[in-house]
Scaffold this active site. Structure first.
Site: not given
Length: 179
Positions: A10-11
């Site tokens: 993810g981020c």
């Protein structure tokens, strides 16, 4: 001797913050991997057309923390059952992926997926992808949580729960807990 683990969960601001708190981790660099555009920018990667994942390259001392331990932390601190997303971040750039640099890392990645699958409530969708060219993210993305991330509402909502999970589930591995 420093070894490296390249992980996409993810981020990269969020995964970077978690791994910077792990004993034995010497460095964490946010960047892009797995795409087809040379020298991609953050804006290009966020557009979802480059094929890159937001990822981190973790430099670690294998005498203090093993690659397998890093993978277990990786699976425990993001949702490996979400395909091409983490929470509200949607797109292939937010996929869950491991980019092994050696055959041994690839074997350990497969073993870690099997361990994580035993505990998961859904099917693990994390991919093991060929290690390719690593592109460091722009400077303002590095060490983001220690700076601008403390004032970013997104980071304030997402990172503290990840850090709490690390510090609870892997207390002996957390710099903050053992300090």
């Amino acid at each position: 001797m420093t070894e490296y683990a390249t992980l996409a969960g993810g981020c990269f601001w969020c995964t970077e913050a978690v791994f910077k708190d792990v004993i034995g981790v010497e460095s964490v660099e946010s960047g892009y991997i797995g795409g087809h555009v040379p020298n991609p920018t953050y804006k290009q990667v966020c557009g979802g057309d480059t094929g890159h994942a937001e990822a981190i390259k973790v430099g670690f001392d294998p005498a203090q923390v093993s690659y397998a331990d890093l993978l277990d932390i990786f699976f425990a601190t993001h949702d490996p059952t979400q395909l091409n997303r983490q929470g509200n971040d949607v797109g292939t750039q937010y996929r869950s992926a491991i980019f092994p640099e050696t055959v041994m890392q690839e074997e350990q990645a497969n073993q870690a997926i099997a361990r994580a699958q035993e505990m998961a409530t859904g099917r693990i969708v994390t991919t093991i992808e060929e290690y390719s060219i690593w592109y460091p993210a722009e400077n303002y993305h590095q060490d983001y949580w220690e700076g601008d991330g403390q004032r970013n509402p997104y980071c304030m909502a997402v990172i503290p729960p990840k850090l709490q999970k690390l510090r609870k589930s892997f207390a002996a591995r957390s710099k903050a807990v053992t300090a």
